[in-house]
Motif scaffolding. Structure first.
Motif, PDB file in Angstrom:
ATOM      1  N   THR A   3      60.958   8.456 -12.644  1.00 26.66           N
ATOM      2  CA  THR A   3      61.060   7.283 -13.506  1.00 26.66           C
ATOM      3  C   THR A   3      59.867   7.130 -14.448  1.00 26.66           C
ATOM      4  N   ALA A   4      58.917   8.062 -14.441  1.00 26.64           N
ATOM      5  CA  ALA A   4      57.738   7.960 -15.294  1.00 26.64           C
ATOM      6  C   ALA A   4      58.144   7.985 -16.764  1.00 26.64           C
ATOM      7  N   ALA A   5      57.524   7.100 -17.568  1.00 25.00           N
ATOM      8  CA  ALA A   5      57.858   7.030 -18.987  1.00 25.00           C
ATOM      9  C   ALA A   5      56.726   6.344 -19.737  1.00 25.00           C
ATOM     10  N   VAL A   6      56.590   6.668 -21.022  1.00 20.28           N
ATOM     11  CA  VAL A   6      55.600   6.021 -21.886  1.00 20.28           C
ATOM     12  C   VAL A   6      56.163   5.971 -23.295  1.00 20.28           C
ATOM     13  N   ASN A   7      55.959   4.822 -23.970  1.00 20.64           N
ATOM     14  CA  ASN A   7      56.517   4.610 -25.305  1.00 20.64           C
ATOM     15  C   ASN A   7      55.606   5.114 -26.413  1.00 20.64           C
ATOM     16  N   ALA A   8      54.274   4.922 -26.278  1.00 23.63           N
ATOM     17  CA  ALA A   8      53.343   5.334 -27.326  1.00 23.63           C
ATOM     18  C   ALA A   8      51.957   5.504 -26.731  1.00 23.63           C
ATOM     19  N   VAL A   9      51.181   6.394 -27.339  1.00 25.43           N
ATOM     20  CA  VAL A   9      49.782   6.616 -26.957  1.00 25.43           C
ATOM     21  C   VAL A   9      48.964   6.707 -28.234  1.00 25.43           C
ATOM     22  N   VAL A  10      47.898   5.928 -28.308  1.00 22.15           N
ATOM     23  CA  VAL A  10      46.949   6.023 -29.406  1.00 22.15           C
ATOM     24  C   VAL A  10      45.614   6.470 -28.830  1.00 22.15           C
ATOM     25  N   LEU A  11      44.983   7.460 -29.472  1.00 22.99           N
ATOM     26  CA  LEU A  11      43.732   8.050 -29.003  1.00 22.99           C
ATOM     27  C   LEU A  11      42.576   7.593 -29.877  1.00 22.99           C
ATOM     28  N   VAL A  12      41.435   7.313 -29.244  1.00 23.34           N
ATOM     29  CA  VAL A  12      40.222   6.930 -29.964  1.00 23.34           C
ATOM     30  C   VAL A  12      39.067   7.756 -29.413  1.00 23.34           C
TER      31      VAL A  12
END
Length: 397
Positions: A144-153
């Protein structure tokens, strides 16, 4: 190259959750365009493993694809993004996620100008030095793992302590080796295992090389030293998936009370550590700390049964490295093909070049040359099969 345009990055950052969590996060500070960027989660390629963009999130592609053998009994997937050049050097990358479930881990590695990749490390952890190029990967564990968006800094912060006193070979330990087999199965980096294949598996993703690269290579030798193979790390296992036992206790991912060089499975099997079980609660049936592809096991080391071996984790070392572009390549006892074979260097493996000598002229895929590279005591490779080098120029012996 992955590309993804997201309009209004500042709007996207509002309400993001930080990975790894520390305190309640606010929006990340403004950075240069190349030091603050969105991850291209919608772009899935052949370099990725068991992930897909579905609906509005990155998810596991096949929930039934549980790894075979003594690898994790939990379904997993891996999205590996293209390397990203920074506008200014930095030694830390933080990850801000939206709609991330449990089982989502963002990891990164860095490379200084003209240098080698660092080990994979969790986002938010500082590296020991500034880097100019970084690479991100998103690991999903559980169906069930899920992610909508990732922003890197990326930013510069107080560095992690550098490893002290490293030789060219890096950290070395004696561990128990087993034969992986599993021909036709897919490894953790997406490689489909072939008959007599030349790669190894280690029980942590921190040393997992992207498919068809040797960014993380081991030198594995019989305890007598009579046979060795240089092989890339293309799978995770045996037994555990968070046991980077080759690292010092202070930076070890799990089981920090064990001495450096002692795999958790070995401690569980020999001493009843963790109740004699691995991280998944399975009874450990042998002390294995490395799995060997059949080509390494049968041809490189000439083993006939599971055995103790000496392993050098070469990415933890220093010095000039050469990439074997065409292999498996015989390691010779001297600078010519008439010298005895001492083992193999696999395709994509990164080998330490101590120095070079003049020997037999060899016509190979990358040159015709009399140069032979010494990669260890009594171990030589023709430079005609070395596709590239990093870390400077090797001297004459």
């Amino acid at each position: 190259m992955r590309t993804l345009f997201i309009a209004g990055v500042c709007t996207l950052l509002v309400g993001l959750a930080v990975t790894p969590a520390a305190a309640a996060p606010g929006p990340p500070e403004a950075g240069t365009p190349s030091n603050s960027w969105p991850a291209a989660l919608q772009v899935v390629t052949d370099d990725d493993v068991n992930v897909a963009w579905s609906g509005d999130a990155l998810r596991i592609a096949d929930p039934a694809a549980v790894p075979s053998g003594r690898r994790s009994p939990v379904v997993s997937g891996l999205l590996v993004l293209a390397p990203h050049d920074l506008a200014t050097a930095a030694n830390q990358v933080r990850a801000f996620t939206t709609k991330a479930t449990a089982g989502v881990d963002v990891e990164y590695r860095g490379r200084p100008a003209g240098g080698a990749w660092s080990e994979w490390t969790p986002a938010g952890t500082a590296l020991a030095q500034d880097v100019v190029t970084v690479q991100i990967r998103v690991a999903l564990t559980g169906e069930t793992a899920a992610v909508n968006a990732v922003v890197l800094v990326a930013a510069s912060v107080p560095p992690a302590p550098p490893a002290a006193g490293l030789a060219a070979a890096g950290n070395v330990s004696r561990v128990y080796a087993t034969r992986e087999g599993l021909v036709g199965a897919t490894t953790a980096n997406g490689h489909v295992i072939a008959a007599r294949d030349h790669f190894v598996a280690l029980p942590s993703r921190r040393g997992l090389a992207p498919k068809n690269t040797g960014d993380y290579t081991v030198r594995v030798c019989t305890t007598s030293g009579s046979r060795c193979e240089f092989a890339p790390v293309w799978d995770v296992g045996p037994w555990n998936t968070t046991d980077d036992y080759w690292n010092p206790a202070a930076t070890r991912q799990s089981w920090k009370d064990l001495p450096q060089g002692r795999p958790e499975a070995q401690a569980a099997y020999q001493s009843g550590y963790n109740g004699g079980k691995d991280q998944f609660g399975r009874a450990v049936a042998n002390p294995a700390g490395i799995d060997l592809g059949d080509g390494v096991f049968l041809d490189g080391l000439l083993l006939t049964d599971n055995s103790w071996v000496d392993v050098a984790y070469l990415w933890t070392g220093t010095g000039v490295r050469g990439v074997v572009g065409s292999g498996p390549l015989n390691i010779r006892a001297g600078a010519g093909t008439s010298f005895a074979s001492k083992g193999y260097a696999a395709t994509s493996a990164q080998v330490p070049i101590e120095c070079w000598v003049t020997g037999q002229s060899v016509a190979g895929p990358y040159s015709t040359t009399t140069r032979w590279d010494r990669i260890g005591t009594g171990q030589y490779l023709s430079h005609a099969y070395i596709s590239s080098t990093t870390g400077g120029s090797a001297p004459a012996c």
